[in-house]
Design a protein around this motif. Structure first.
Motif, short mmCIF file in Angstrom:
data_model
loop_
_atom_site.label_atom_id
_atom_site.label_comp_id
_atom_site.label_asym_id
_atom_site.label_seq_id
_atom_site.Cartn_x
_atom_site.Cartn_y
_atom_site.Cartn_z
N TRP A 48 -34.85 12.86 44.58
CA TRP A 48 -33.77 13.54 43.89
C TRP A 48 -34.01 13.61 42.38
O TRP A 48 -33.20 14.15 41.65
CB TRP A 48 -32.43 12.86 44.17
CG TRP A 48 -31.85 13.21 45.50
CD1 TRP A 48 -31.43 14.43 45.92
CD2 TRP A 48 -31.62 12.32 46.59
NE1 TRP A 48 -30.95 14.35 47.20
CE2 TRP A 48 -31.05 13.05 47.64
CE3 TRP A 48 -31.83 10.96 46.78
CZ2 TRP A 48 -30.69 12.51 48.85
CZ3 TRP A 48 -31.47 10.40 47.98
CH2 TRP A 48 -30.90 11.18 49.02
N MET A 49 -35.15 13.13 41.91
CA MET A 49 -35.47 13.15 40.48
C MET A 49 -36.50 14.21 40.12
O MET A 49 -36.86 14.34 38.96
CB MET A 49 -36.01 11.77 40.03
CG MET A 49 -35.34 10.54 40.59
SD MET A 49 -33.60 10.45 40.18
CE MET A 49 -33.05 9.19 41.32
N GLU A 69 -31.90 19.05 36.02
CA GLU A 69 -31.19 18.19 36.98
C GLU A 69 -29.77 18.67 37.22
O GLU A 69 -29.27 18.61 38.34
CB GLU A 69 -31.20 16.73 36.51
CG GLU A 69 -32.47 15.99 36.85
CD GLU A 69 -32.72 15.81 38.34
OE1 GLU A 69 -31.77 15.81 39.15
OE2 GLU A 69 -33.90 15.67 38.70
N GLN A 94 -29.06 11.25 36.07
CA GLN A 94 -30.51 11.31 36.33
C GLN A 94 -31.22 12.17 35.28
O GLN A 94 -32.32 11.84 34.84
CB GLN A 94 -30.76 11.85 37.74
CG GLN A 94 -30.30 10.91 38.81
CD GLN A 94 -30.17 11.57 40.17
OE1 GLN A 94 -30.68 12.66 40.40
NE2 GLN A 94 -29.45 10.93 41.08
N SER A 98 -34.16 10.83 32.87
CA SER A 98 -35.44 11.52 32.85
C SER A 98 -35.78 12.00 31.44
O SER A 98 -36.91 11.87 30.97
CB SER A 98 -35.41 12.70 33.82
OG SER A 98 -36.67 13.26 33.98
N GLY A 119 -39.53 9.48 35.92
CA GLY A 119 -38.99 9.24 37.27
C GLY A 119 -38.34 7.88 37.40
O GLY A 119 -37.28 7.74 38.01
N ALA A 122 -35.00 7.91 35.39
CA ALA A 122 -33.98 8.67 36.12
C ALA A 122 -33.42 7.83 37.26
O ALA A 122 -32.21 7.78 37.48
CB ALA A 122 -34.58 9.97 36.66
N SER A 123 -34.30 7.15 37.97
CA SER A 123 -33.87 6.28 39.07
C SER A 123 -33.06 5.10 38.54
O SER A 123 -32.03 4.73 39.11
CB SER A 123 -35.09 5.79 39.84
OG SER A 123 -34.69 5.11 41.00
N GLY A 155 -38.72 6.17 42.42
CA GLY A 155 -38.59 7.02 41.24
C GLY A 155 -39.94 7.27 40.60
O GLY A 155 -40.24 8.39 40.16
N GLY A 159 -40.37 10.63 42.30
CA GLY A 159 -39.70 11.27 41.17
C GLY A 159 -40.60 11.53 39.99
O GLY A 159 -40.27 12.36 39.14
#
Length: 189
Positions: A48-49, A69, A94, A98, A119, A122-123, A155, A159
């Motif tokens: 999702w990143m 995002e 996120q 990022s 990544g 963001a995670s 991530g 990600g």
């Protein structure tokens, strides 16, 4: 740094829309995981990143991670994902996480390290939402630690490394020759 070009904005939106569609497919797969399979849930979080890493890595503009995002989250929401408006909060959180990785290096370093850090951050940013909004605070400490560590690795890999690899592959086709990635990727890879 010069102003955004129209082609960069268009590419950012198109890639974010594609990522939003990918996120929606990932939502369906995520829903198949048992609610108590926290380790597997953590493994999945990194995907999702991807918009927040791939888009800025290609266009190399401040704000690209955050905007990408948010657009991806909006597309995912419009396609009927299961988290409602909390999904937009995820996109915001996120995207900020990022964006911080690229900001740290003054939007001048575009390599495996910055993409991986993007990544991971963001995670890490999402972990706050997971803890306070999605019930992470109610889990046993060992489960919390395992989920966070697994999510950070996800991530980094899904990600960070995956979107960089996808962008590099796309650049090698020549499709991105008018973008910053094609002008500088050989020097910064």
């Amino acid at each position: 740094m010069s102003r955004w070009k129209l082609r960069e904005v268009i590419l950012m939106v198109v890639l974010a829309i594609v990522c939003g569609g990918i996120y929606r497919v990932w939502d369906v797969l995520y829903a198949l995981i048992p609610a108590t399979a926290y380790a597997l849930q953590g493994v999945m979080t990194g995907l999702w990143m991807i918009a927040g890493v791939m888009v800025p890595y290609i266009v190399r503009r401040p704000g690209a991670a955050l905007i990408a995002e948010l657009v991806a989250a909006a597309v995912e929401l419009l396609l009927g994902e299961q988290w409602g408006l909390a999904n937009m909060i995820s996109g915001l959180i996120q995207g900020i996480g990022s964006e911080i990785a690229f900001l740290i290096f003054g939007y001048r370093v575009w390599n495996t390290g910055t993409c991986t850090l993007s990544g991971v951050l963001a995670s890490a940013a999402f972990m706050f939402q997971w803890y306070f909004q999605y019930g992470g605070d109610k889990l046993h400490l060992g489960t919390q630690i395992a989920f966070v560590l697994i999510s950070l690795v996800s991530g980094a890999v899904l990600g960070g490394l995956l979107p960089k690899a996808l962008a590099d592959a796309l650049a090698r086709t020549g499709a991105l020759r008018n973008y910053e990635i094609a002008k500088r990727s050989v020097k910064s890879a």
